[in-house]
Every structure is written in C-alpha cells, then in structure tokens.
Enzyme design. Structure first.
Site, PDB file in Angstrom:
ATOM      1  N   CYS A   1      -4.637 -12.487  69.365  1.00 25.04           N
ATOM      2  CA  CYS A   1      -3.619 -11.472  68.875  1.00 25.04           C
ATOM      3  C   CYS A   1      -4.204 -10.727  67.895  1.00 25.04           C
ATOM      4  O   CYS A   1      -4.837  -9.613  68.058  1.00 25.04           O
ATOM      5  CB  CYS A   1      -2.638 -12.582  68.391  1.00 25.04           C
ATOM      6  SG  CYS A   1      -0.893 -12.164  68.219  1.00 25.04           S
TER       7      CYS A   1
ATOM      8  N   HIS B   1      -1.782 -16.031  73.151  1.00 21.46           N
ATOM      9  CA  HIS B   1      -2.334 -17.058  72.261  1.00 21.46           C
ATOM     10  C   HIS B   1      -2.702 -18.215  73.141  1.00 21.46           C
ATOM     11  O   HIS B   1      -1.720 -19.081  73.575  1.00 21.46           O
ATOM     12  CB  HIS B   1      -1.025 -17.719  71.313  1.00 21.46           C
ATOM     13  CG  HIS B   1      -0.652 -16.905  70.274  1.00 21.46           C
ATOM     14  ND1 HIS B   1      -1.287 -16.916  68.963  1.00 21.46           N
ATOM     15  CD2 HIS B   1      -0.115 -15.536  70.209  1.00 21.46           C
ATOM     16  CE1 HIS B   1      -0.860 -15.848  68.029  1.00 21.46           C
ATOM     17  NE2 HIS B   1      -0.089 -15.249  68.896  1.00 21.46           N
TER      18      HIS B   1
ATOM     19  N   GLU C   1      -4.114 -20.907  72.577  1.00 22.74           N
ATOM     20  CA  GLU C   1      -4.024 -22.065  71.723  1.00 22.74           C
ATOM     21  C   GLU C   1      -2.436 -22.790  72.003  1.00 22.74           C
ATOM     22  O   GLU C   1      -2.398 -23.788  71.859  1.00 22.74           O
ATOM     23  CB  GLU C   1      -4.332 -21.956  70.285  1.00 22.74           C
ATOM     24  CG  GLU C   1      -3.193 -21.310  69.321  1.00 22.74           C
ATOM     25  CD  GLU C   1      -3.464 -19.706  69.398  1.00 22.74           C
ATOM     26  OE1 GLU C   1      -3.974 -19.319  70.357  1.00 22.74           O
ATOM     27  OE2 GLU C   1      -2.867 -19.257  68.430  1.00 22.74           O
TER      28      GLU C   1
ATOM     29  N   VAL D   1       0.379 -44.963  59.429  1.00 22.53           N
ATOM     30  CA  VAL D   1      -0.683 -44.704  60.044  1.00 22.53           C
ATOM     31  C   VAL D   1      -1.660 -44.113  59.086  1.00 22.53           C
ATOM     32  O   VAL D   1      -2.982 -44.834  59.274  1.00 22.53           O
ATOM     33  CB  VAL D   1      -0.600 -43.445  61.142  1.00 22.53           C
ATOM     34  CG1 VAL D   1      -1.825 -43.047  61.844  1.00 22.53           C
ATOM     35  CG2 VAL D   1       0.723 -43.869  62.175  1.00 22.53           C
ATOM     36  N   ASP D   2      -1.612 -43.605  58.373  1.00 28.11           N
ATOM     37  CA  ASP D   2      -2.550 -42.702  57.541  1.00 28.11           C
ATOM     38  C   ASP D   2      -3.382 -43.791  56.657  1.00 28.11           C
ATOM     39  O   ASP D   2      -4.392 -44.151  56.589  1.00 28.11           O
ATOM     40  CB  ASP D   2      -2.337 -41.629  56.709  1.00 28.11           C
ATOM     41  CG  ASP D   2      -1.599 -40.547  57.530  1.00 28.11           C
ATOM     42  OD1 ASP D   2      -1.965 -40.533  58.825  1.00 28.11           O
ATOM     43  OD2 ASP D   2      -0.869 -39.693  56.964  1.00 28.11           O
TER      44      ASP D   2
END
Ligand code: XMP
Length: 521
Positions: free
Chosen positions: A87, A177, A179, A234-235
């Site tokens: 882009c 894009h 992604e 989780v972390d």
C-alpha cells in the site's frame, strides 16, 4: 535476554498502518522470524545483510510527498536485500525509484479484483484460472507512472499499477493488503516473497521458541531467585511454566485472589500450578480486602485504580517475605512494545486505564525479565501448548485485571458478585457444550445494576438484568458481536433464569467495537 539474537529476520518498517502487526504475524505464521521497526528509528538503523533477509514497507495514513512526515532511510534501496512495499510502502518504492503518485479520483476501499498482466515469482499461484484475484484495498493515492526498469504484474479497475516488480533489484510493490484475511491469496503472495524471492529458511516455531527461551532464561538467571505474579491467565501461566522448566525451585509465584475472579478460578490455578506442576506458589486470599475497598465506589476509573493499587500493595507485601530475590518476571507481549500509531505523531486517546502488573516493582529494586516480549498472543498460546499446559488454561478467553468489578456497572457488593459468577458460569458452560467457545474470542456475562419486573410461576419477580457479551476479534482492538443461533441464545437465557436466583431477564449485546468497548467499564 534477547530472543531475536542470532535469528535471521524479515524487518518490517512501520509507517503507521493499522495492519503492521498483522504483517509481522503472517510472516511468523509462515515460519520466519519478523520484527517491526518504526520508520523514524529505521532512519538510523544499521541494516545488516547477514541478519536481515528481507524488508517489508508497511502501509500508512500519509502521502508520499509529505516530506516533513515521511522519513525513509534511502540506504535500504542500496543494500541488495529484497523489498516488498505494501500500500503506502508500494507508493514509496515507486516514488523513490522515479515513478509518480497521484491522488485518485476514486478511492478503492474493500474487496477489489486484480487482473494478471504478467507472470512473476511474487504471484505464483496467486491468480485463479481466469487470471483474477480478490484483494483488500484501502487507498486514496495510487501509482500513476511506473518507475524505470519496473514491470507491471497486475492491475485493478482504479489502480493500473497494482502489482509491480523490478526483478533485478528484487523490489516488489502491491497496492493492496496481502496481510488481511479478506485478500484471498494474501498468504500465498507473502510466502512467495519469503521463500522464492528472499530465499529464507524456516526458523520460527513454538518448539524453537521453547528451547531458546528456556536456555536464555537459564543463562540470564543462573542460580538467582525470581518472583512472578500469577493470575491464571494465559500470559502469566506461560511465563510461570517457562521459568519452572528453566529454574525450577528458584521460582516463586504469588497468586492474589481479588474475589473478583470467575467461578472456581482460584481452585483451578492452585490445582494446576501448586499440585500438578509443583511450582512454589504463595496463595493470598484477599477477597474481603478488595470488597471493603470497593464499597460504595461506582466510578469505573476509580474502581480500576483501587483494584490496581491494592493488588500492588499485597503483591509487594508477600514478595518482600521471600529473601534474596533478584528478578521479577512479567508477561509483557510484543504488541506492548510496538508503537504503531506514532507514525503520524498522533496519540490515541486514553479510553480506559488498563491495570496490569507492569511497572509494579519500581520501589522493590528488582530486575525485570520479560520472556514473552517478542511474541504475539497467538504465539504465546501455541508456546503454552508446547509447554504442555492444559487447553483449558491456554485457550481460555481473556479476562481483565479488575475482573468481575468492571462487569458489574456501578456499586459492587458480594451478593452481586455471587450472582454474576453463577450466570457467567452457565453461559460459558453452554458455549462449550455447543462447541462455540473456541469460535468466540471473548465471552462473558455482566450484571446490570437495574432491576426489572418479571413473572415466574404465578409470582411477580423484581430482579437484575444479565447482559451477555460474545465477540469475535483478531486482537481485541476491534470486535464484532457473535451471531448466535436463536435457539442457543434461548437455551442460555433459560438456563440462567431457571438456575440463578437474582436474575429475571437476559439481554444480548449486539454492538461492535468501535463504537462500544468489549468490557462495560
Ligand atoms: P476493552 O474493554 O478496552 O477491552 O475493549 C479490550 C480487551 O482488554 C481486556 N481488558 C483488560 N485487560 N486489564 C487487562 O489485563 C484491564 O484492566 C483490562 N480492561 C480490559 C478486555 O477484557 C478485552 O479483552
């Protein structure tokens, strides 16, 4: 500790696109390490060919001719490293190589068909049999003159030079894009760039991360002691297990029960970490302290501050009891370190003050270790599974630090907390039974501080409203509400009303983010 040491990488220069982190994630999903650097930092960055195997220039909100804002390290074009511009990055390559950029009469936003004009390594398997591919566009400017020695590979209706290449220099540009998941074959295009053009090898997987992080932790910590605030999320769970694997008994975790956790959460944490994993765990039940401090407080920010400050006080008190501690481990993630928004110099306004353990120990004089600081959330989840943590912990929906306090708007009391814990538990159980839990990014029940009239049996009731929220999202920054089958919602509502006394009405939140946020406060 530096996870990126000795790893060949794709460097992504960020010009402020909302999708920059997605580019990094897609590259990593393809098995190649990637790092993001801001375009201003890239100005002075020493690009080392031995270390950097490819460069991606991100999109961004700027115009290539805004020379005071667009800073580009022109040396990158002389390094003999392949470059892919996306882009705005595509327009930068075109301009720097002698082409022209113009403001389009027609903006292209959303799905657009690109037609093949020529073959290229970049677009192998990218187009369908009719030589077309659907891509996601989001641009106003476009390349209006192709630079010398560049070839046109693909065009869309409103942007002739949509895919371009200079095969000798290995410079490639795409106006769309690749992604974002809406671009049908975006991953194929990125894969071609990595493996056919940059000729990289795979160097990034959960197993490799586990081996490297545990080894680095051993080297860094040696025989010193480490403390870690464990929340059961989780972390912090992955941080604790990494340290457990690296330094074993020199790790102590402190788990503060605020009384604002989900039903039975404290039991699960104790069971997993103390009983199963045999981690040194200090369990502090501070539920009464939190409820006392929150008495009569109805302002959301005040609630957050009270909870954050009390948490720190309690954590410090117990941390001080452990002698000779040198390090504090934190679950900082890669997105916390990247400032994508700073490309335009704009500051995102503060919407809510998120309370994390971050920055907590300044007074305590401990050194920080942040073993997850190069990982995205989805990578942390995969690493957690690689570390043999249970799916129940790893695939659990995110839960905010202030817990149920911000899911009970207004004043909190024990009765409301008890009602909410039950309702939330029924909701989540139903999602699991129907195979929906893993399809939803985050779901929870909230208790609205309003009583309404109902009728049960032949009796009038006057009870609280339970609000259900279930959203899909990539990263929590934006979200859509989940589209339930009517029958499932009906069933959930019945379960809650029939089993939780105190609630006689259930509503479903159908707002997306923005304009709403995920939590209520
Ligand atoms: P919002 O409500 O801002 O939430 O749309 C986005 C995501 O962040 C979580 N959240 C928090 N997480 N401490 C946290 O660790 C907090 O204070 C906090 N507030 C919100 C929220 O659950 C959602 O996943």
């Amino acid at each position: 500790m530096n996870l990126s040491n000795n790893l060949k990488k794709i460097l992504i220069i960020d010009f402020g696109s909302q999708f920059t982190q997605l580019i990094a994630r897609r590259v990593r999903e393809l098995g190649v390490f990637s790092e993001i650097i801001n375009h201003k930092i890239a100005l002075k960055f020493k690009f080392d060919k031995a270390d950097c195997i490819g460069i991606i220039l991100s999109g961004g909100p700027l115009n290539v001719y805004q020379s005071n804002k667009v800073k580009i390290n022109k040396k990158i074009f002389k390094l003999d490293i392949p470059i892919l511009g996306i882009c705005f990055g595509h327009q930068i390559i075109a301009k720097e190589m002698g082409g022209k950029i113009k403001n389009s009469k027609y903006r292209e936003f959303g799905l657009t068909a690109v037609k093949r004009k020529k073959k290229s390594l970049l677009v192998k398997n990218f187009f369908n049999r009719s030589n077309s591919s659907n891509v996601w566009m989001s641009h106003a400017d476009h390349v209006s003159r192709l630079p010398k020695n560049f070839k046109l590979i693909g065009s869309s209706k409103n942007s002739k030079f949509t895919i371009i290449e200079n095969i000798n220099k290995k410079f490639y540009g795409v106006q769309f894009h690749p992604e974002v998941t809406h671009t049908d074959k975006g991953k194929v295009l990125l894969k071609n760039f990595l493996f056919s053009i940059c000729k990289t090898k795979k160097n990034w997987s959960s197993k490799k991360q586990r081996v490297k992080i545990t080894q680095d932790l051993k080297n860094q910590v040696g025989n010193n002691k480490v403390i870690c605030a464990l929340s059961g999320g989780v972390d912090s769970s992955v941080v604790a297990q990494l340290l457990n694997k690296s330094i074993g008994k020199n790790l102590t975790c402190i788990f503060v029960n605020t009384g604002l956790l989900r039903k039975n959460e404290e039991k699960q944490v104790i069971n997993t970490f103390k009983k199963k994993l045999k981690i040194n765990l200090i369990y502090v039940n501070a539920a009464n302290q939190f409820i006392r401090k929150l008495k009569n407080v109805d302002n959301p920010e005040e609630k957050r501050k009270i909870i954050g400050n009390l948490f720190i006080k309690i954590f410090e008190k117990y941390a001080k009891k452990i002698k000779n501690v040198k390090y504090l481990a934190q679950g900082t993630l890669y997105p916390d370190l990247i400032e994508s928004k700073s490309a335009t110099g704009s500051q995102t306004s503060k919407i809510k003050s998120h309370h994390n353990v971050g920055g907590l120990p300044k007074k305590m004089n401990l050194k920080l270790i942040e073993p997850l600081k190069f990982l995205f959330k989805d990578e942390v989840r995969k690493l957690g599974l690689e570390l043999k943590l249970s799916k129940e912990i790893i695939l659990r929906h995110p839960f905010p630090g202030p817990g149920l306090a911000i899911r009970i708007p207004g004043i909190i009391n024990q009765e409301k907390i008890n009602i909410l814990k039950e309702a939330d538990n029924y909701f989540i159980e139903e999602l699991k039974k129907n195979g929906l839990y893993d399809k939803i990014w985050q779901a929870y029940a909230a208790l609205l501080p309003i009583k309404t009239v109902g009728v049960m049996g032949d009796n009038r009731t006057y009870e609280y409203i339970c609000l259900l929220r279930a959203i899909t999202s990539e990263d929590g920054m934006t979200a859509d509400f989940f589209n339930f089958d009517k029958k499932i919602l009906q069933n959930i509502s019945n379960k809650i009303i029939n089993n939780v006394s105190g609630i006689n009405r259930v509503v479903y939140d159908i707002t997306s983010k923005p304009p709403s946020t995920i939590e209520l406060e």
